[in-house]
Design an enzyme around this catalytic site. Structure first.
Site, PDB file in Angstrom:
ATOM      1  N   LYS A  22      86.442 -49.286   1.718  1.00 19.38           N
ATOM      2  CA  LYS A  22      86.507 -49.206   0.254  1.00 19.38           C
ATOM      3  C   LYS A  22      85.116 -49.004  -0.338  1.00 19.38           C
ATOM      4  O   LYS A  22      84.919 -48.164  -1.227  1.00 19.38           O
ATOM      5  CB  LYS A  22      87.114 -50.499  -0.288  1.00 19.38           C
ATOM      6  CG  LYS A  22      86.845 -50.736  -1.772  1.00 19.38           C
ATOM      7  CD  LYS A  22      87.041 -52.180  -2.146  1.00 19.38           C
ATOM      8  CE  LYS A  22      86.420 -52.472  -3.499  1.00 19.38           C
ATOM      9  NZ  LYS A  22      86.523 -53.883  -3.887  1.00 19.38           N
ATOM     10  N   CYS A 117      85.309 -58.408  -9.975  1.00 16.93           N
ATOM     11  CA  CYS A 117      85.348 -59.829  -9.618  1.00 16.93           C
ATOM     12  C   CYS A 117      84.207 -60.590 -10.276  1.00 16.93           C
ATOM     13  O   CYS A 117      83.067 -60.115 -10.324  1.00 16.93           O
ATOM     14  CB  CYS A 117      85.255 -60.005  -8.101  1.00 16.93           C
ATOM     15  SG  CYS A 117      86.742 -59.531  -7.214  1.00 16.93           S
ATOM     16  N   ARG A 122      75.698 -59.904 -11.773  1.00 20.63           N
ATOM     17  CA  ARG A 122      75.465 -58.656 -11.042  1.00 20.63           C
ATOM     18  C   ARG A 122      74.983 -57.619 -12.054  1.00 20.63           C
ATOM     19  O   ARG A 122      75.696 -56.685 -12.406  1.00 20.63           O
ATOM     20  CB  ARG A 122      76.752 -58.197 -10.335  1.00 20.63           C
ATOM     21  CG  ARG A 122      77.209 -59.169  -9.273  1.00 20.63           C
ATOM     22  CD  ARG A 122      78.288 -58.563  -8.400  1.00 20.63           C
ATOM     23  NE  ARG A 122      79.560 -58.473  -9.098  1.00 20.63           N
ATOM     24  CZ  ARG A 122      80.654 -57.887  -8.592  1.00 20.63           C
ATOM     25  NH1 ARG A 122      80.611 -57.357  -7.393  1.00 20.63           N
ATOM     26  NH2 ARG A 122      81.779 -57.850  -9.275  1.00 20.63           N
ATOM     27  N   ASP A 305      80.143 -60.685   1.729  1.00 22.00           N
ATOM     28  CA  ASP A 305      81.580 -60.456   1.611  1.00 22.00           C
ATOM     29  C   ASP A 305      82.388 -61.151   2.704  1.00 22.00           C
ATOM     30  O   ASP A 305      83.617 -61.236   2.598  1.00 22.00           O
ATOM     31  CB  ASP A 305      81.880 -58.957   1.651  1.00 22.00           C
ATOM     32  CG  ASP A 305      81.533 -58.262   0.348  1.00 22.00           C
ATOM     33  OD1 ASP A 305      81.291 -58.971  -0.651  1.00 22.00           O
ATOM     34  OD2 ASP A 305      81.501 -57.020   0.324  1.00 22.00           O
ATOM     35  N   ARG A 397      92.708 -55.375  -4.118  1.00 26.93           N
ATOM     36  CA  ARG A 397      91.568 -54.522  -4.452  1.00 26.93           C
ATOM     37  C   ARG A 397      90.751 -54.148  -3.221  1.00 26.93           C
ATOM     38  O   ARG A 397      89.994 -53.167  -3.251  1.00 26.93           O
ATOM     39  CB  ARG A 397      90.663 -55.217  -5.478  1.00 26.93           C
ATOM     40  CG  ARG A 397      91.275 -55.348  -6.866  1.00 26.93           C
ATOM     41  CD  ARG A 397      90.272 -55.936  -7.857  1.00 26.93           C
ATOM     42  NE  ARG A 397      89.004 -55.242  -7.779  1.00 26.93           N
ATOM     43  CZ  ARG A 397      87.860 -55.816  -7.440  1.00 26.93           C
ATOM     44  NH1 ARG A 397      87.817 -57.105  -7.137  1.00 26.93           N
ATOM     45  NH2 ARG A 397      86.752 -55.108  -7.398  1.00 26.93           N
TER      46      ARG A 397
END
Length: 422
Positions: A22, A117, A122, A305, A397
């Site tokens: 992704k 998210c 960020r 992640d 997602r």
């Protein structure tokens, strides 16, 4: 809204294939904006974020379609708008990737602050600062960003932090700029190198992608090309962790072990057997793993992640593990949900101390973001009893039909319509 219902305690066993990443697909789809001709992107996962990016491209005027399962064709020659739809940007942070390509091709773009998210700050300041250095004028008002330029001009840019998104956005913008752009302290993630490989396939000139310094020599035109994106290292890592957590044995085909050095080493440190043969990774775990410590970091460090699903593995490890999250300050939202399942975890700012317990118990839990959802999946697979995970839209997602993927490995998991508990 759906939930995922998991009957835990069944070891994962079998073989499966890893699909495309992704985090590589989204910037590459954005980059097709700069291409004259048709781009054919292969091995694209069918995810919510991918479909949002496709909708954005269509709303801008591009012709976009699934030409086959896993293959997207984009003809951007028909784009006739430069305002990115705000309601779609709010659904996906990666929509910011359109800034560089649109500015490079059209000399203007209007965007809103992106969504996605909520895992901490960020900021897109690195993107904006870099675009200004390339010659863009940027006006920010009422949550909207208006970027204009007569012509982008190559320059030297040093990032304060090796931001993946900023590196990719600047690399794309520089591909059609006048002259040479040098990006220092660039992100080294595999997805950065993959974007560069796509751009090279379209005629761009880029050196050093995947290293600290990236050099882009601007050109006047990029041509259509077919390109297969890199396997998803986060999906790979999640499946490996799920197998280890359930004391199972799985083999993943089409993986890239070179993108997973930190996670594979930590798995070995826990006592899990990890075998690598070219693009095949096999893990086997027959007992409770040993607790380990780790700190997240930009590539090639431990990926943020995979911090959450690795924490789930440690909840039943022998001993105590310490996790320091150095990338995002709000990425421990899964902790309270894991504690609902019986985990013993204490958090102090960006540090989590995980004391292994004998077992977790099934519970109704809520995924607050994508990677928190992955942690709850791993926890549910290893727990005694039934776990019901809400907030499945977050998981969707980043993981394509995750319940079907896990079912092929023997997991007892199903997607059902959400019902309010009595």
């Amino acid at each position: 809204m759906d939930i995922l219902r998991i009957h835990g305690g069944t070891p994962l066993n079998g073989e499966t294939h890893v699909y495309g990443a992704k985090n590589a697909a989204l910037p590459i789809l954005a980059a097709t904006v700069m291409v004259s001709g048709t781009s054919v992107i292969e091995d694209v996962p069918d995810l919510e974020d991918v479909r949002v990016m496709m909708q954005i491209l269509e709303r801008l005027g591009a012709r976009v379609r699934w030409s086959a399962p896993g293959t997207i064709e984009v003809d951007a020659s028909t784009i006739n708008k430069t305002d990115v739809p705000a309601e779609l940007m709010q659904r996906m942070r990666s929509s910011i990737f359109l800034m560089g390509p649109m500015l490079a091709r059209f000399g203007e773009v209007t965007l809103s602050k992106p969504g996605g998210c909520v895992i901490g700050q960020r900021p897109i300041d690195y993107h904006l600062h870099g675009m200004r250095q390339l010659g863009a004028k940027i006006d920010e008002q009422h949550g909207y960003i208006r970027c204009t330029t007569r012509r982008l001009v190559g320059t030297s840019i040093t990032l304060d932090f090796p931001s993946v998104g900023a590196t990719e956005n600047l690399m794309m913008a520089a591909a059609l700029a006048d002259g040479v752009t040098v990006i220092e302290n660039a992100a080294r993630e595999p997805e950065v190198a993959d974007l560069a490989q796509f751009l090279l396939a379209t005629g761009a000139t880029i050196d050093g992608a995947g290293e600290d310094t990236v050099v882009v020599r601007g050109c006047s035109n990029l041509h259509g090309s077919a390109y297969r994106i890199v396997p998803d290292r986060i999906v790979t890592g999640t499946l490996l962790l799920a197998a280890a957590a359930t004391h199972g044995e799985i083999t993943l085909h089409g993986a890239q072990s070179g993108h997973l050095g930190a996670i594979l080493q930590k798995l070995r440190d826990t006592g899990v057997r990890v075998d690598v043969d070219r693009d095949i990774i096999t893990v086997k775990c027959e007992q409770h793993p040993r607790a380990v410590d780790f700190r997240t970091a930009p590539f090639p460090g431990f990926p943020t992640d995979l911090q959450a699903p690795f924490m789930a593995l440690l909840t039943t490890a022998n001993g105590t593990g310490v996790i320091h999250e150095s990338v995002f300050e709000a990425r421990f939202k899964h902790v309270d949900e894991l504690k609902r399942m019986g985990a013993d975890i204490a958090v102090d700012l960006r540090t989590a101390v995980v004391r292994g317990v004998q077992s977790l118990s099934g519970a109704r839990v809520v995924a607050s973001d994508l990677r928190a959802g992955a942690a709850l999946l791993v926890a549910g697979l290893m727990a005694d009893g039934v776990t019901e995970v809400e907030g499945v839209h977050h998981i969707d997602r980043g993981y394509q039909s995750i319940e079907r993927h896990l079912q092929t490995l023997g997991a007892r998991i199903e997607r059902v319509s959400n019902q309010v508990p009595v």
